[in-house]
Design an enzyme around this catalytic site. Structure first.
Site, PDB file in Angstrom:
ATOM      1  N   ARG A 254      43.753  41.676  34.616  1.00 25.35           N
ATOM      2  CA  ARG A 254      43.252  40.804  33.884  1.00 25.35           C
ATOM      3  C   ARG A 254      44.096  39.995  32.891  1.00 25.35           C
ATOM      4  NH1 ARG A 254      39.201  37.472  33.896  1.00 25.35           N
ATOM      5  NH2 ARG A 254      38.725  38.620  31.739  1.00 25.35           N
TER       6      ARG A 254
ATOM      7  N   CYS B  31      35.310  35.511  35.787  1.00 27.18           N
ATOM      8  CA  CYS B  31      36.247  35.093  36.378  1.00 27.18           C
ATOM      9  C   CYS B  31      35.905  33.979  37.221  1.00 27.18           C
ATOM     10  CB  CYS B  31      36.674  35.953  38.117  1.00 27.18           C
ATOM     11  SG  CYS B  31      37.600  37.433  37.449  1.00 27.18           S
TER      12      CYS B  31
END
Length: 216
Positions: A132, A55
């Site tokens: 996600r 991320c």
């Protein structure tokens, strides 16, 4: 915070064509409401937690390409289960380490209420392992595309931009985007629904497979 799941069963599973559930929450730029972005495109993307390797690389890449999204009249909004102060600390680390400032809002969702409302986790889940997902939301608030990546595979920022370009192009031309389409390439015309045109076509495929002749 408004509950985006109030009008639908928990984790109902949003689909392309659905109106994105509205919510209001704290973010790194102050309180934000999803519906306040109506009138322009919005990419809403989620990540499991701050200070995670994949991320972090995504946020660096997105911050560096923020102007590319802005030039397409598209806002970015991130969503994470971590707290607002965790977001601040993470963004400070990103700036100090990579020399880039993340200025798009990162929304806090510690109770997973937003993630559940968007169908990213089920009502029984207690962590953010499945969070996600990326939602491409048009100016009317309609979900036009979705992608979902596992935690160990980073998103492709060029593909996010290609999806956005494709959606905007097919809207502008009332056309279809073929496989591997890139801006500047031909779009496909919608197939004929008239039997006489089908029988009168020059060949067996031109009635349903032909480009518009226009370039985006």
């Amino acid at each position: 915070m408004d509950n985006p799941a109030a009008t639908q069963p928990p984790c109902s599973g949003l689909r392309i064509g659905d109106i994105a559930p509205d919510f209001e929450a704290r973010s790194t730029i102050g309180p934000v409401r999803l519906s306040s972005f109506r009138g322009r495109w919005l990419v809403l993307f989620s990540h499991p937690a701050d200070f995670t390797p994949v991320c972090t690389t995504e946020f660096v890449a997105l911050a560096r390409e923020a102007a590319a999204f802005e030039s397409r009249d598209c806002a970015l909004m991130a969503l994470s289960v971590d707290s607002l102060f965790s977001h601040f600390a993470w963004l400070r680390m990103i700036r100090d380490r990579f020399g880039v400032e993340v200025r798009f809002p990162i929304v806090e969702d510690p109770t997973l209420v937003i993630a559940r409302g968007f169908g990213m986790v089920s009502a029984q889940d207690s962590d953010s392992a499945a969070v996600r997902t990326t939602f491409f939301i048009d100016p009317k608030g309609v979900i036009r595309a979705m992608t979902c990546y596992p935690a160990n595979l980073g998103r492709s920022i060029p593909e996010m931009l290609r999806i956005l370009d494709g959606l905007q192009a097919i809207d502008a031309q009332s056309a279809l985007a073929p496989a591997n389409w890139q801006p500047g390439e031909a779009l496909l015309a919608s197939p004929s629904h008239d039997l006489d045109e089908v029988f009168g076509a020059d060949d067996a495929t031109s009635w349903f497979l032909r480009d518009t002749g226009a370039r985006d």
